[in-house]
Structure formats: C-alpha cells, structure tokens
Motif scaffolding. Structure first.
Motif, PDB file in Angstrom:
ATOM      1  N   UNK A   8       1.159  -0.855  -0.017  1.00 39.08           N
ATOM      2  CA  UNK A   8      -0.027   0.098  -0.091  1.00 39.08           C
ATOM      3  C   UNK A   8       0.925   1.298  -0.647  1.00 39.08           C
ATOM      4  N   UNK A   9       2.407   0.716   0.429  1.00 36.97           N
ATOM      5  CA  UNK A   9       2.957   2.272   0.693  1.00 36.97           C
ATOM      6  C   UNK A   9       4.127   2.528   0.061  1.00 36.97           C
ATOM      7  N   UNK A  10       3.866   1.733  -1.386  1.00 42.29           N
ATOM      8  CA  UNK A  10       4.669   1.644  -2.171  1.00 42.29           C
ATOM      9  C   UNK A  10       6.109   0.569  -1.745  1.00 42.29           C
ATOM     10  N   UNK A  11       6.038  -0.304  -1.642  1.00 43.07           N
ATOM     11  CA  UNK A  11       7.729  -0.860  -1.004  1.00 43.07           C
ATOM     12  C   UNK A  11       7.603  -2.022  -1.220  1.00 43.07           C
ATOM     13  N   UNK A  12       5.965  -2.314  -1.386  1.00 48.39           N
ATOM     14  CA  UNK A  12       6.378  -4.134  -1.814  1.00 48.39           C
ATOM     15  C   UNK A  12       6.340  -4.268  -3.378  1.00 48.39           C
ATOM     16  N   UNK A  13       5.259  -4.726  -3.414  1.00 48.67           N
ATOM     17  CA  UNK A  13       5.227  -5.530  -5.028  1.00 48.67           C
ATOM     18  C   UNK A  13       4.798  -4.408  -6.028  1.00 48.67           C
ATOM     19  N   UNK A  14       5.702  -4.655  -7.187  1.00 49.76           N
ATOM     20  CA  UNK A  14       5.393  -3.236  -8.079  1.00 49.76           C
ATOM     21  C   UNK A  14       3.905  -3.966  -9.301  1.00 49.76           C
ATOM     22  N   UNK A  15       3.664  -3.098  -9.842  1.00 45.57           N
ATOM     23  CA  UNK A  15       2.983  -3.171 -10.441  1.00 45.57           C
ATOM     24  C   UNK A  15       3.108  -3.812 -12.420  1.00 45.57           C
ATOM     25  N   UNK A  16       2.802  -4.268 -12.586  1.00 49.95           N
ATOM     26  CA  UNK A  16       1.709  -5.087 -12.874  1.00 49.95           C
ATOM     27  C   UNK A  16       0.740  -6.488 -11.530  1.00 49.95           C
ATOM     28  N   UNK A  17       1.530  -6.208 -10.467  1.00 54.31           N
ATOM     29  CA  UNK A  17       1.033  -8.166 -10.428  1.00 54.31           C
ATOM     30  C   UNK A  17       0.496  -7.993  -9.517  1.00 54.31           C
ATOM     31  N   UNK A  18       0.027  -8.778  -9.408  1.00 52.35           N
ATOM     32  CA  UNK A  18      -2.342  -9.333  -8.592  1.00 52.35           C
ATOM     33  C   UNK A  18      -1.802  -8.867  -6.672  1.00 52.35           C
ATOM     34  N   UNK A  19      -0.630  -9.187  -6.828  1.00 53.16           N
ATOM     35  CA  UNK A  19      -0.126  -9.305  -4.959  1.00 53.16           C
ATOM     36  C   UNK A  19      -1.518  -8.393  -4.197  1.00 53.16           C
ATOM     37  N   UNK A  20      -2.597  -9.266  -3.513  1.00 51.55           N
ATOM     38  CA  UNK A  20      -3.836  -8.227  -2.526  1.00 51.55           C
ATOM     39  C   UNK A  20      -3.151  -6.981  -2.047  1.00 51.55           C
TER      40      UNK A  20
END
Length: 597
Positions: free
Chosen positions: A517-529
């Motif tokens: 949510x804060x932009x530090x995890x998976x990046x688009x276009x990943x479908x991570x929840x």
C-alpha cells in the motif's frame, strides 16, 4: 542484579547498532544525500554542482558518516539532537511533539483494543462464571475476520463513510481529542481481536483450576470468579501487549498518512524517504526507549499479577491435554478459499478492457473490474499464489525463530524489543538499502519483526509453566533439564504458540499488504493483494467492490487460520508400561480434572 545489568548492556548495544545503521543509510543506498536533501527542500531546483557542494558544506557531508554520527551523539549527550537537514529547525522539540501525538493515539487505540478483547471473550467469561463452560472451545470466526481487516483499509472506510458521508466525526487532521476516535478504531479493532483470541484461548484452563471450583463451591459470585480468571491469564499476554504498544506507536504509518496525523511513525517515514538523518535517528531512538519502558512495565505488571505463586512454583497448568477439535468449519472455509482461487486462475489477470472500467459484479466478472477494466477475480486468484505462499513461508520461519529465541529470553528479550521498535516501513527501507529493491524486500522486512510476538509469548508461557506444581514435582524426582524441556515444557507451550502463529498468519499477509500500500512491496502489474488494495483504494467510494474483493478474501483467510488453530491441542499422553510408577502418578494427579479431585 547481574542479569539486569547484562540485559541493560545488551539493549544499549542493540540501540547503538540500530542508530549507527540508520546513520549509514545514505551511504548504504549508494545515493548522494545532498541530492536527496535538495529534492526534499525544493523539488523544482536544478541539482547543479554548485548547489550540491553548498549543501554538502552546510551539512558536513564531506567529513563522512563517522564524523556526522560522532557529532550527533556528542550533541545528544548535551540534550541537543541537532537540526533537521530539511527544515533547519531543532529536532528534539519536533520529535517530542510527534511522540506525544502518537502516545495519545496509542492510548485511545489501546482502550479500543481492550474493549474489543472484552467483547471477544464475553461469552467464555459468562459461561465460565456460571460453570457451564464444559469443553467448549470458541471458534471466533467473527473476531478472526475482524483481525484480518487491513488497518489502512479500515481507516479509509471509516474516514470515507463515518467522517465524510455521515459527518459524525472529523476525518482529517489533528486538532483535538475528537480527531483520535476514527484512527483509534482503525488501529484498535484488529489488535483487540488478536489479543481477545489469545485471552479466550487461556480462559477455559483458568476456569478449570482448583481455586475456581473451590470459589464456586463457597458461593462466590460468578463475576468475581471471572475477574480472577482474567487476572490469572493476563500475565501470559502482557509481553505481547507491551510489543503491541510500541508497534502501534511507531508502526501506524499508513493510518497516520490517511488521517493526516503528525505522529512519530509518519515523521520517521518522511525523514527516511528524505534521508533527514537527525530526525530519523532521534525518532528511532525515542521508539527504542519507549520499547524498553513498555516491556519493563509489562514484565513488572506480570510479576505483580502472578504474585508469589510464580516464585514458589504453586501454579497449575493452563494447557491441559485435550483431543483436537473436529469441526467442519475450517474445511468449509478452506473449500471456499480454494474455490475462489481455482475460479480465478484460468482467467487472465492482465487483460485490459477499457470499456468495462470499474464495472460492478456480473456473470462475466463475478468480482467486478478495477480502474483499468481488469478482472478482479482473476487478479485475486493469481495474487493468492504470491500472497498465501509468501505469508505461509514467513509465518513458518517466524514460528521456528520465535520458539528457539523464546527459550533464551536473556538474548531474545532485548532483541525483540529493539526490532519491534522499528516500524516495518523503515525496516523495509533499510533492507532495500542493503539488498536492493525487489520482491524479497517486503518478505525480509516482515520476517525480521514477525518472530518477536511469538518469542515473547513463548518466554511468558515457559516462565509460568516452570512454576507449575507438576513440573516442580517432576524436578524433585530427579528429572533433568532436557527431560523437563522435552517432555513437560515444550508439549505444553508449543500448541498455544502454534495457535498464536496461525492467528497471526493474516497479520503477516496484512504487513505485506501494508508495504504494498505504501509502495514498498510488489510493483504493478503484480496482482499481489496489498497492491490490489492500494490500487483500488482511491475508488472505494465509487466502486466499493474493487476494494471489498481482496479485503473479503483476507478476512476469509483470517477466519480459516483461527478455526484451524482451534484444532491444535496438546495430545493426551499414553502411559508407557515401562515408565516408573512414581513419575506418572505425580504427573497424572497434577493434571486430572479438578472435579475428580
């Protein structure tokens, strides 16, 4: 006294290492701190060599990180935390003000969590006070779904519905006590559900102890017996409450961002992004000191509540052998979750339909579509592979590390306090600085903090289990420490810690989601929840199904984890024919139901 001095020195070394590591953040990231500071000060100004050289000379960057750190520590010894590299103002007043805001928010959220935990345990307390508990085990499906709700999603819903649409409470800003209610609800409801589940797991054992039966036979009121049962169980939970207090103060970054709260978590995040080292170091040091105070207070309260029984070995075990629960609810929830994933996998999660943007649920798109027209069922199904497998792996690693470190509290106690004091977002930034950005960054950051509550729970349960009568009697019969650990302590402690790990499984998924949510995890276009929630949260009012789809799947995961945890019980031990007669007699008489005695 020697143990306390050793623990204090260990805490000082850990805090010093953390502060020094933060002081090296710009050099670890291999970035020019002068360029970052210039961007934070004025994003439109060109980074010419003359401008950058002026900033380096002003901040003393050419002298190197060791000189900067030594100068900051020298000023801190005189009560001066330096000046902000961005604003030029004194750091200490700003950090203390942000800490005061976070402490006020924490206090209100803690009150909400206590009330929520009381609601979760209400039925168990009522039945136990009336001696009608029997072998009941609470499934806690509703509380599990509440615990699995993302804090940032709950904050966004409360701000939109209660604050904006209904206008009952202010949704943004920080101008008075009334501004604390909505963010405190967003933080306290999920945390209270987790604490309530842990307490509800211990209460049946407390109501089955001899003192409760004797009190009921003497005609004592049921409410008084229920209060004493809560007092009996709370010492095992206080270490986790202390960790919750510290984690809430520094880790409520997403909620503070949504409600525009000038708290310490948000201040440290902004300082980390801008590489404002004096503010970042002072904020982190404040969180570490708060962690030491909170955990010290929790241990003192646990000692006072347990009384001399903990010292004299006069407690009864709260973890009696019992057959595992045989319920169909976990199987049903697992079937529903598997069906959702199976229906989503054959679909293309990246196919874009511009004419179906933010489409409602329909036969073609059962979960609706997102802002680009992509099928949400497909994205939820494909994201489950990444989210669930990663959350399971992190939970397993945290469980193993938590149990092993919980066996050595002198080492793990200060380490858990220090690790828990660092917001996961800041930890993710540090991991990114050392290892670089990628899909493993959020996993490493969450794993680094996920073991701390399990280690604190293991240590607290071991401390109480060692003070039980049957362990004292077995030790008196000549049992070795290894025998006590293998045959008495671990069989009693592992099932509740495993249930705790299962309860926190959705929390691990939520931590990954928060970083996304804060932009530090998976990046688009990943479908991570987590990324799904972050992408669709701006459209929550216009197309609520875009947010509800991943949120409901997370809630379903929480319900499944808690109901499955109810089946993890300490098995009854079979009497071995070659075992000497004296040992099992002591063990069985100490664990037989109190009604039979």
């Amino acid at each position: 006294m020697r143990r306390q001095v050793t623990a204090a020195l260990w805490r000082v070394l850990l805090a010093a290492g953390l502060v020094c590591g933060i002081g090296l953040l710009p050099w670890l990231t291999r970035t020019d701190p002068a360029r970052t500071v210039l961007k934070a000060r004025s994003a439109d100004r060109d980074p010419t060599p003359e401008v950058l050289d002026a900033i380096r000379a002003q901040l003393g960057l050419d002298a190197g990180p060791a000189h900067l750190l030594g100068r900051w520590l020298g000023g801190l010894a005189r009560g001066d935390a330096g000046q902000s590299w961005i604003s030029g103002t004194d750091v200490l007043p700003g950090v203390l003000q942000a800490l005061g805001v976070s402490l006020l928010l924490m206090a209100v959220a803690l009150a909400v969590a206590v009330l929520t935990a009381a609601g979760v345990c209400a039925r168990t307390l009522r039945l136990g006070a009336r001696r009608r508990l029997g072998g009941r085990r609470s499934r806690g499906t509703a509380s599990a779904m509440l615990a699995a709700l993302p804090e940032f999603l709950l904050a966004a819903v409360l701000a939109t519905v209660v604050g904006v649409q209904l206008g009952w409470l202010p949704a943004l800003g920080w101008y008075g006590p009334q501004y604390t209610l909505l963010p405190a609800l967003a933080l306290g409801l999920p945390a209270g559900a987790v604490l309530g589940r842990l307490l509800d797991d211990l209460l049946p054992g407390a109501f089955a102890e001899p003192w409760a039966l004797a009190a009921a036979a003497r005609g004592l009121p049921g409410r008084r017996i229920a209060r004493q049962a809560v007092r009996r169980c709370v010492p095992a939970l206080l270490p986790n409450v202390g960790l919750f207090v510290v984690g809430l103060t520094g880790g409520a970054v997403a909620v503070e961002q949504i409600f525009d709260i000038p708290g310490l978590g948000r201040a440290t995040l902004q300082a980390a992004l801008a590489q404002d080292l004096p503010v970042l170091q002072a904020g982190t040091l404040a969180l570490v000191l708060l962690a030491a105070l909170a955990t010290g207070g929790a241990r003192l309260a646990a000692h006072l509540l347990a009384g001399p029984a903990l010292r004299d070995g006069a407690l009864s075990t709260l973890h009696r052998p019992a057959p595992p629960a045989r319920g169909l609810l976990p199987l049903g929830l697992a079937a529903v979750l598997a069906a959702v994933v199976a229906c989503g996998l054959p679909r293309d999660p990246l196919a874009v339909e511009t004419g179906a943007r933010l489409g409602p649920p329909s036969p073609a798109h059962p979960f609706g579509t997102d802002s680009l027209g992509r099928d949400l069922l497909a994205r939820v199904g494909h994201g489950a592979l990444d989210t669930l497998l990663l959350a399971l792996t992190i939970s397993a690693a945290a469980l193993i590390a938590g149990v092993l470190l919980g066996l050595v509290p002198r080492l793990s106690g200060p380490l858990a306090d220090t690790v828990n004091a660092v917001p996961p977002v800041l930890l993710a930034l540090l991991v990114t600085a050392v290892a670089g950005s990628g899909t493993t960054t959020p996993a490493v950051a969450v794993t680094a903090v996920a073991w701390a509550p399990l280690a604190a729970h293991t240590t607290a349960l071991l401390r109480q289990e060692r003070a039980t009568l049957h362990v004292l009697a077995t030790r008196g019969l000549g049992a070795s420490r290894w025998y006590l650990l293998r045959r008495e302590l671990l069989p009693a402690v592992l099932p509740p810690v495993l249930r705790h790990a299962l309860i926190r499984l959705p929390g691990v998924a939520l931590a990954l989601a928060s970083l996304g949510f804060l932009g530090l995890g998976a990046q688009p276009p990943s479908p991570e929840w987590g990324l799904l929630l972050a992408e669709n949260q701006p459209y929550a009012e216009r197309a609520p199904w875009a947010v509800l789809a991943p949120a409901l799947v997370l809630a379903l995961l929480g319900a499944l984890a808690v109901t499955a945890a109810g089946g993890v019980r300490r098995p009854r031990r079979r009497r071995h024919p070659r075992t000497p007669a004296a040992a099992p007699v002591v063990e069985e008489t100490s664990r037989e139901p109190a009604e039979a005695r």
